[in-house]
Design an enzyme around this catalytic site. Structure first.
Site, PDB file in Angstrom:
ATOM      1  N   ASP A  99       0.572  -1.420  -0.015  1.00 49.51           N
ATOM      2  CA  ASP A  99      -0.029   0.037  -0.028  1.00 49.51           C
ATOM      3  C   ASP A  99       0.859   1.172  -0.025  1.00 49.51           C
ATOM      4  O   ASP A  99       2.143   1.219   0.166  1.00 49.51           O
ATOM      5  CB  ASP A  99      -0.976  -0.014   1.288  1.00 49.51           C
ATOM      6  CG  ASP A  99      -2.136  -1.003   1.308  1.00 49.51           C
ATOM      7  OD1 ASP A  99      -2.426  -1.369  -0.050  1.00 49.51           O
ATOM      8  OD2 ASP A  99      -2.671  -1.435   2.254  1.00 49.51           O
TER       9      ASP A  99
ATOM     10  N   LYS B  55      -3.712   3.631  -2.079  1.00 47.89           N
ATOM     11  CA  LYS B  55      -4.856   4.239  -2.320  1.00 47.89           C
ATOM     12  C   LYS B  55      -4.746   5.620  -1.610  1.00 47.89           C
ATOM     13  O   LYS B  55      -4.356   5.709  -0.822  1.00 47.89           O
ATOM     14  CB  LYS B  55      -6.112   3.278  -1.864  1.00 47.89           C
ATOM     15  CG  LYS B  55      -6.332   2.068  -2.121  1.00 47.89           C
ATOM     16  CD  LYS B  55      -7.365   1.211  -1.561  1.00 47.89           C
ATOM     17  CE  LYS B  55      -7.658  -0.040  -2.503  1.00 47.89           C
ATOM     18  NZ  LYS B  55      -8.168  -0.963  -1.403  1.00 47.89           N
TER      19      LYS B  55
ATOM     20  N   MET C  14      -8.438   8.817   9.706  1.00 46.93           N
ATOM     21  CA  MET C  14      -8.683   9.386   8.558  1.00 46.93           C
ATOM     22  C   MET C  14      -9.919  10.385   8.442  1.00 46.93           C
ATOM     23  O   MET C  14     -10.949  10.396   7.690  1.00 46.93           O
ATOM     24  CB  MET C  14      -9.443   8.277   7.431  1.00 46.93           C
ATOM     25  CG  MET C  14      -8.259   7.298   7.602  1.00 46.93           C
ATOM     26  SD  MET C  14      -8.898   5.668   6.545  1.00 46.93           S
ATOM     27  CE  MET C  14     -10.012   5.218   7.750  1.00 46.93           C
TER      28      MET C  14
END
Length: 198
Positions: free
Chosen positions: A37, A59, A174
């Site tokens: 990732d 991502k 997040m």
């Protein structure tokens, strides 16, 4: 004993390459296929053998270089071809990392796998900042919540009333874009305006 034709879902830790587990590093150093990732430190990617196939599937919010369904298929097909596959994920694979979805796909495909926990930023960042998530005199509970729910949800599925009233320390991952809404939800649910925030 490591097995070919198996997927290892490995937590890379919160960014500092020194915080990967010994088990995770040992697996990484034997990977034949490394699928990693965006939040994985480049020094960890370099730990894979020179002849390992490296596949970046990073991502970013709103921009995915590879959809999750394709990542799932990649895990399955790599293992079916007999490779020792390391799926290296930032933090812990099962803390907002879609590791659960990947494990479910592997179960459905009959692919053997192992989960290697990683240090989550949910505990590492407060610790590095000197903020204890719990303290005998101040906080006896903590919860980790996402600040980035699915965009197609009509309303939040988080239990704001319970989070505001029953949990001492809240860790929001997040949550930069949605911080105003999170604060609004918590205050409306009864959280004190005097609550310390970092």
């Amino acid at each position: 004993m490591l097995h070919r034709g198996k997927v290892y879902l490995v937590g890379a830790g919160p960014g500092d390459p020194g915080l990967i587990t010994v088990r995770g590093l040992n697996l990484l150093r034997q990977a034949e296929v490394l699928i990693y990732d965006r939040l994985v430190h480049p020094d960890l990617v370099a730990e894979a053998p020179d002849d390992a196939v490296r596949i970046y599937v990073g991502k970013e919010s709103g921009r995915h270089c590879m959809p999750q369904e394709r990542i799932n298929r990649l895990l399955v097909t790599s293992a079916q071809q007999g490779a020792l596959v390391v799926r290296l994920k930032g933090g812990d694979p099962f803390v907002f990392g879609r590791g659960g979805e990947e494990a479910q796909t592997l179960v459905e495909a009959g692919i053997p796998f192992e989960v290697v926990p990683g240090v989550s930023s949910a505990v590492a960042v407060p610790a590095y900042a000197g903020i204890p998530l719990t303290h005998r005199k101040i906080a006896s509970s903590f919860a980790v919540i996402t600040g980035h729910e699915e965009a197609d949800k009509e309303e939040s599925s988080l239990p704001w009333g319970e989070l505001a009233a029953a949990v001492d320390t809240l860790v929001v991952l997040m949550g930069v874009k949605s911080l105003p809404q999170i604060v609004h939800h918590l205050i409306n649910a009864g959280r004190s305006l005097e609550t310390p925030v970092a």
